[in-house]
Design an enzyme around this catalytic site. Structure first.
Site, PDB file in Angstrom:
ATOM      1  N   GLU A  45      15.301 -10.913  15.977  1.00  0.00           N
ATOM      2  CA  GLU A  45      14.443 -11.990  16.466  1.00  0.00           C
ATOM      3  C   GLU A  45      14.923 -13.335  15.939  1.00  0.00           C
ATOM      4  O   GLU A  45      15.027 -13.534  14.726  1.00  0.00           O
ATOM      5  CB  GLU A  45      13.000 -11.726  16.023  1.00  0.00           C
ATOM      6  N   LEU A 100      10.182  -9.889  20.343  1.00  0.00           N
ATOM      7  CA  LEU A 100       9.462  -9.549  19.115  1.00  0.00           C
ATOM      8  C   LEU A 100       8.964  -8.109  19.245  1.00  0.00           C
ATOM      9  O   LEU A 100       7.803  -7.860  19.571  1.00  0.00           O
ATOM     10  CB  LEU A 100       8.291 -10.511  18.895  1.00  0.00           C
ATOM     11  N   GLU A 137       9.968  -4.681  17.091  1.00  0.00           N
ATOM     12  CA  GLU A 137      10.816  -3.992  16.113  1.00  0.00           C
ATOM     13  C   GLU A 137      11.192  -2.575  16.549  1.00  0.00           C
ATOM     14  O   GLU A 137      12.327  -2.136  16.353  1.00  0.00           O
ATOM     15  CB  GLU A 137      10.136  -3.977  14.746  1.00  0.00           C
ATOM     16  N   GLN A 188      12.885  -9.659  10.275  1.00  0.00           N
ATOM     17  CA  GLN A 188      12.621 -10.922   9.594  1.00  0.00           C
ATOM     18  C   GLN A 188      12.062 -10.758   8.183  1.00  0.00           C
ATOM     19  O   GLN A 188      12.407 -11.521   7.283  1.00  0.00           O
ATOM     20  CB  GLN A 188      11.679 -11.778  10.437  1.00  0.00           C
ATOM     21  N   ILE A 220       8.804  -4.259   9.465  1.00  0.00           N
ATOM     22  CA  ILE A 220       9.586  -3.131   9.960  1.00  0.00           C
ATOM     23  C   ILE A 220       8.707  -1.956  10.380  1.00  0.00           C
ATOM     24  O   ILE A 220       9.166  -1.040  11.062  1.00  0.00           O
ATOM     25  CB  ILE A 220      10.597  -2.677   8.882  1.00  0.00           C
ATOM     26  N   PHE A 221       7.429  -1.984   9.997  1.00  0.00           N
ATOM     27  CA  PHE A 221       6.585  -0.809  10.217  1.00  0.00           C
ATOM     28  C   PHE A 221       6.484  -0.380  11.682  1.00  0.00           C
ATOM     29  O   PHE A 221       6.458   0.826  11.971  1.00  0.00           O
ATOM     30  CB  PHE A 221       5.193  -1.030   9.616  1.00  0.00           C
ATOM     31  N   PRO A 222       6.430  -1.287  12.666  1.00  0.00           N
ATOM     32  CA  PRO A 222       6.434  -0.812  14.055  1.00  0.00           C
ATOM     33  C   PRO A 222       7.692  -0.023  14.423  1.00  0.00           C
ATOM     34  O   PRO A 222       7.661   0.803  15.337  1.00  0.00           O
ATOM     35  CB  PRO A 222       6.341  -2.109  14.877  1.00  0.00           C
ATOM     36  N   HIS A 232       4.655 -10.751   3.961  1.00  0.00           N
ATOM     37  CA  HIS A 232       5.955 -11.411   3.858  1.00  0.00           C
ATOM     38  C   HIS A 232       6.618 -11.155   2.505  1.00  0.00           C
ATOM     39  O   HIS A 232       7.711 -11.682   2.253  1.00  0.00           O
ATOM     40  CB  HIS A 232       5.818 -12.932   4.043  1.00  0.00           C
TER      41      HIS A 232
END
Length: 327
Positions: free
Chosen positions: A30, A59, A61, A83, A88-90, A130
Site C-alpha cells: 500500500e 488496502l 492485506e 505498513q 497484518i492480521f487480515p 501501530h
C-alpha cells in the site's frame, strides 16, 4: 567502499540492488510506489523500475499476501510491505495456512520465496495498532523464517539474504530505529546469514539476549552497570527469531552462568519464555541464578501519553541485571 546510512536507507539500498540484479524480484504494498511507502523505504524505486515491478496495491492485506503467494509459486520473488505489523492480521491466514505450509503440503514440490517486510514496535508515539510486537505469532509457525535486525549493517545484509531465501521470511523492522542513527554500510551486496546470532559485546558476569530496538537498551544498561559495579555483561543480538541460534545462546550462558532476556513484546508466551526453556534444557547446571525476563506488560500497547511506561527501559534492564547477579 562504505558510507554511513540509516536503517531505512540500508533497507532501500538492499531492495534497489536486488531489483537491479534479479528481474524476478518485485515489490507489492500500500502506497509503496508513488508515495514511496509510509516510512519512505521504497522511495524512488517506481521511477527506476516501473509500476509492473513496484506495485501499489489496494488496502487489502489478505489480497496482497495471497497474490504474492501465487506470484512466488509461479517464479517471481515478491517483497511485500505491510505498513505496520498489526495491520497484518487480515492476511494472517494466508501466511500461516498457505505460505508457511506450501513446501510441507506439496512434499517439497513447490516453494514460496516471499519476503514480508513490516515495521514493528513502540517508541514512535503511534496510535492504536501501530506499535505492536507480536513476533511470537510467526516464530510459532513452522515454515516461516523470522528476522529482526537492530542496525543498518545487519538490515541490509539480512534483507538481501531473505530475498534470496527459497522459503517465506517475515522481516520485522524496528520502527524507532529507522532513522535513529547511522553506521558504516558497504556499497556492495553482502549477506548476513539467517539463523545466526551475534555477540556484540563480550562479557563474563551475565548474558543479555535481545533483538531489534531493545538491543540498544541492553547495551546501554550493560555499559552503565559496568561503570557502576564493574560487572561485564555479554550482549547477544539474536537477529533471527526463528530459527533461533541455540548454539550461541547456550555457549554464552555456559560462559557467564547468568542470563536475562529483553523484549518489548508481552511477557506471557513471549519469545523470552522459549529462550529460558532452551537454557533450562541445555545449560541448567551452569546457571548461578534464575533467568529473568525484562519485557512489555500483558496489556495492549498503550496510548502515546503512557507509552514509555510500557517499554523496557535502561533502568528496568539495569535493575534486572542487579537482581540476577546479586541472587
Amino acid at each position: 567502499m562504505s558510507r554511513k546510512l540509516t536503517m531505512v536507507q540500508a533497507i532501500t539500498e538492499a531492495i534497489d540492488q536486488k531489483l537491479a540484479q534479479d528481474s524476478r524480484v518485485m515489490l507489492m504494498g500500500e502506497d509503496i510506489g508513488i508515495n514511496g511507502g509510509v516510512f519512505r523505504a521504497t522511495e524512488g524505486l517506481i521511477e527506476k523500475y516501473g509500476s509492473q515491478r513496484v506495485v501499489d496495491t489496494p488496502l487489502a492485506e489478505a489480497g496482497i499476501i495471497g497474490s504474492a503467494i501465487g506470484l512466488a509459486l509461479n517464479g517471481m520473488i515478491p517483497v511485500v510491505e505491510i505498513q505496520f505489523l498489526a495491520f497484518i492480521f487480515p492476511g494472517f491466514e494466508q501466511i500461516v495456512s498457505h505460505a508457511a505450509r506450501m513446501r510441507y503440503r506439496t512434499r517439497g514440490q513447490f516453494e514460496v520465496p516471499l519476503v514480508i517486510r513490516t515495521p514493528y514496535g513502540a517508541g514512535i508515539r503511534g496510535p492504536e495498532l501501530h506499535s505492536e510486537s507480536v513476533e511470537t505469532f510467526f516464530a510459532h509457525t513452522p515454515g516461516l523464517r523470522v528476522v529482526a535486525p537492530s542496525n543498518p549493517y545487519d538490515a541490509k545484509g539480512l534483507l538481501i539474504a531473505a530475498i534470496e531465501d527459497r522459503d517465506p521470511v517475515m522481516f520485522l523492522e524496528p520502527t524507532r530505529l529507522y532513522r535513529a542513527f547511522k553506521e558504516e554500510v558497504p556499497e556492495d551486496m553482502y549477506r548476513v546469514p539467517i539463523g545466526q546470532a551475534k555477540v556484540v559485546q563480550e562479557g563474563s558476569d551475565l548474558s543479555i539476549f535481545a533483538w531489534g530496538a531493545m538491543l540498544r537498551e541492553a547495551l546501554n544498561a550493560a555499559k552503565r552497570i559496568e561503570k557502576e559495579k564493574g560487572w561485564k555483561c555479554e550482549v547477544v543480538d539474536l537477529r533471527t527469531l526463528y530459527p533461533l541460534d541455540r548454539d550461541t545462546i547456550i555457549q554464552s550462558v555456559k560462559k557467564t552462568g547468568r542470563a536475562i532476556v529483553v523484549h518489548e513484546a508481552h511477557k506471557t508466551a513471549g519469545l523470552g519464555a522459549e529462550i529460558v526453556s532452551i537454557i533450562n534444557d541445555e545449560a541448567l547446571v551452569y546457571l548461578k541464578a534464575p533467568v529473568k525476563r525484562i519485557t512489555g506488560f500483558d496489556i495492549p500497547v498503550p496510548q502515546m501519553s503512557v507509552e514509555d511506561d510500557y517499554m523496557p527501559t535502561i533502568e528496568r534492564v539495569e535493575r534486572g541485571i542487579l537482581e540476577t547477579v546479586s541472587f
